[in-house]
Design a protein around this motif. Structure first.
Motif, short mmCIF file in Angstrom:
data_model
loop_
_atom_site.label_atom_id
_atom_site.label_comp_id
_atom_site.label_asym_id
_atom_site.label_seq_id
_atom_site.Cartn_x
_atom_site.Cartn_y
_atom_site.Cartn_z
N MET A 130 0.85 -1.20 0.00
CA MET A 130 0.00 0.00 0.00
C MET A 130 0.88 1.25 0.00
N PHE A 131 0.43 2.30 -0.67
CA PHE A 131 1.20 3.53 -0.70
C PHE A 131 1.17 4.19 0.68
N PRO A 132 2.20 4.99 1.00
CA PRO A 132 2.29 5.57 2.35
C PRO A 132 1.34 6.73 2.57
N ILE A 133 0.82 6.79 3.80
CA ILE A 133 0.07 7.95 4.29
C ILE A 133 0.77 8.43 5.55
N ALA A 134 1.05 9.73 5.62
CA ALA A 134 1.78 10.29 6.75
C ALA A 134 1.12 11.59 7.20
N PHE A 135 1.61 12.13 8.30
CA PHE A 135 1.12 13.41 8.82
C PHE A 135 2.15 14.50 8.56
N THR A 136 1.66 15.73 8.38
CA THR A 136 2.53 16.90 8.29
C THR A 136 1.76 18.07 8.87
N GLU A 137 2.48 19.15 9.19
CA GLU A 137 1.84 20.32 9.79
C GLU A 137 1.67 21.47 8.81
N ALA A 138 2.30 21.38 7.65
CA ALA A 138 2.29 22.53 6.73
C ALA A 138 1.97 22.09 5.31
N LEU A 139 1.27 22.94 4.58
CA LEU A 139 0.99 22.69 3.18
C LEU A 139 2.23 22.95 2.33
N ASP A 140 2.40 22.14 1.29
CA ASP A 140 3.53 22.26 0.37
C ASP A 140 2.97 22.55 -1.02
N GLU A 141 3.32 23.68 -1.60
CA GLU A 141 2.75 24.09 -2.87
C GLU A 141 3.16 23.19 -4.03
N GLN A 142 4.16 22.33 -3.83
CA GLN A 142 4.58 21.41 -4.89
C GLN A 142 3.66 20.20 -4.99
N ARG A 143 2.76 20.05 -4.03
CA ARG A 143 1.85 18.91 -4.02
C ARG A 143 0.43 19.35 -4.41
N THR A 144 -0.40 18.38 -4.72
CA THR A 144 -1.81 18.65 -4.93
C THR A 144 -2.48 18.88 -3.59
N TRP A 145 -3.30 19.91 -3.48
CA TRP A 145 -4.00 20.20 -2.24
C TRP A 145 -5.43 19.66 -2.31
N ILE A 146 -5.86 19.12 -1.21
CA ILE A 146 -7.22 18.58 -1.11
C ILE A 146 -7.85 19.12 0.16
N VAL A 147 -9.11 19.55 0.05
CA VAL A 147 -9.79 20.13 1.21
C VAL A 147 -11.22 19.62 1.24
N PRO A 148 -11.76 19.32 2.42
CA PRO A 148 -13.19 18.96 2.50
C PRO A 148 -14.06 20.13 2.09
N ALA A 149 -15.19 19.83 1.45
CA ALA A 149 -16.11 20.89 1.03
C ALA A 149 -16.52 21.73 2.23
#
Length: 467
Positions: free
Chosen positions: A1-20
């Protein structure tokens, strides 16, 4: 399975996802607000931002915010991402632990691909953006154990019967158990199956002899732990035997060991989660084949407990092998609780459709607890009755019972099995219909669903170690 991790800050190089309904910082926040993505659980709206960072933003609907909505969002998100895409999901500050568990389960379950498929594995990653990851670590660990179990159950069930002999499946259990402390495995074969008359009868027509596997998890440091026995039907392929199936009904019968796959996976998960309850999985494994040595309609079979059944339909073989396993559990293990899972009858689908299992138990409190666990896990079931006057249909002139009487098929199978549970508390789940998905749907992928593994893990996780 691909990794899921925690972070505290958004990184603009990644795709951002937000709940509606949630906001994001900077100019992207205004764009997301103007986008007004759907809040329906499982809906994903994509905002493309070429030549800007982040280049893509996804707005995911989570419904009413219960775990099922987060699970649906996770499944939809992973299907909206490219295989090599790196993404971050920003969670609300007040998100409950169930949000992380649901999201992670949805992401991992919907990303499943059978190991023999030609498509390469996902190389992308997902990060949950939270201010305090310690509040969510337990939920993520539970999701990982659950998804790992479901993937294994799906893998075992999807494996073609040309490879998946009873011996092969027993070897997989031995190999998986060897990677985890606290587990023991016993495999019975040949003369060791002398008392297993039903298993020997059903497996006697195949060149691949039957096996009986006992997989046990004993929690360390728990004195006299509660003992739960999980029994799973393990027919590695079902031709119907001499009562042969038509072609269309036979082509998917590699899935007829879905119950065994679920109880094996759940027991391994009990070890992964160090649950404080003793769990034993029993899987009678056989191939129901057509040959000169196949058992016949009219044969009388002597089960592990010495009782006899007149075989009236060799395509009703599941209850024949389960009878031996249940009688073994009652005599040898004396458990506090027995849960039986089986892809047992086509009548399950006729009565309840493709997504719902039939639940039978004389203990209403247990039935309600299992239904609650299934609801939390995302697996549906419905309790059906066992009318006592239907027992008359099981009467035989030459044995203690007949195997497959006329009448309501799923109910009659449950009444047949009732004789073999002994005095313990028990429940039986006829899960033939929901064990297979004809197409991707939410967290399910096309093919084997691993049905039952998630429910069992949820239910076992509610039990403490005391009897």
């Amino acid at each position: 399975m691909f990794p899921i991790a925690f972070t505290e800050a958004l990184d603009e190089q990644r795709t951002w996802i937000v709940p509606a309904g949630e906001t994001l910082p900077g100019d992207v926040g205004a764009e997301v607000t103007a986008l007004s993505g759907s809040s329906k659980a499982g809906d994903v709206t994509v905002l493309q931002r070429p030549s800007r960072r982040p280049a893509r933003v996804l707005v995911a609907g989570v419904g009413d915010g219960h775990e099922a909505g987060w699970r649906a969002a996770g499944a939809a998100i992973v299907r909206a991402l490219d295989d090599d895409e790196h993404a971050q999901i920003r969670l609300p500050d007040d998100a409950p632990e169930a949000a992380v568990r649901g999201l992670a389960e949805g992401l991992w379950l919907a990303a499943y691909r059978y190991r023999s498929a030609p498509r390469p594995p996902r190389t992308g990653t997902v990060e949950f953006v939270v201010s305090d990851s310690s509040a969510y670590a337990h939920g993520l660990a539970q999701a990982h154990a659950t998804a790992t179990a479901a993937w294994l159950a799906r893998d075992l069930t999807n494996t073609p019967a040309s490879e998946k002999t009873p011996a092969w499946l027993a070897d997989q259990v031995v190999a998986e158990a060897a990677t985890r402390p606290g587990l023991t495995v016993t495999v019975l074969a040949g003369d060791q199956l002398e008392r297993f008359g039903g298993l020997r009868a059903v497996g006697g027509g195949s060149v691949s002899p039957p096996r009986f596997v006992e997989l046990s998890w004993t929690p360390p440091g728990v004195e006299s732990p509660r003992h739960v026995v999980l029994v799973g039907k393990g027919i590695t392929f079902d031709t119907g035997g001499i009562s042969i199936k038509p072609r269309d009904a036979m082509k998917l019968m590699k899935k007829d060991m879905g119950g065994a796959a679920a109880v094996i996976a759940a027991t391994l998960a009990a070890a992964d989660l160090s649950l404080p309850v003793r769990v034993t999985a029993l899987t009678p494994l056989a191939e129901n084949a057509v040959s000169g040595s196949a058992f016949r309609p009219g044969d009388v079979i002597t089960h592990y407990d010495g009782s006899t059944s007149e075989n009236t339909n060799s395509d009703a073989e599941g209850r024949i092998v389960l009878a031996d396993a249940l009688a073994y559990a009652a005599e040898r293990l004396r458990p506090d609780l027995v849960l039986n899972l089986a892809t047992l009858t086509g009548a399950n689908a006729v009565a309840l459709g493709k997504r719902t299992a039939a639940l039978y138990s004389p203990d209403d409190a247990l039935a309600q607890a299992l239904k609650a666990a299934g609801t939390a896990a995302g697996e549906q079931m419905w309790q059906l009755p066992m009318p006592t006057d239907y027992v008359d249909y099981l009467r035989s002139d030459i044995a203690d019972r007949i195997s497959a009487p006329q009448g309501p098929g799923s109910v009659m199978a449950a009444l047949f099995l009732r004789d073999f549970f002994g005095d313990t508390t028990w429940a039986h789940l006829d899960m033939s219909a929901p064990s297979w998905a004809e197409s991707a749907d939410g967290e399910l992928t096309k093919g084997a669903t691993g049905w039952g593994a998630r429910t069992l893990i949820r239910y076992l996780s509610t039990l403490d170690g005391s009897q």
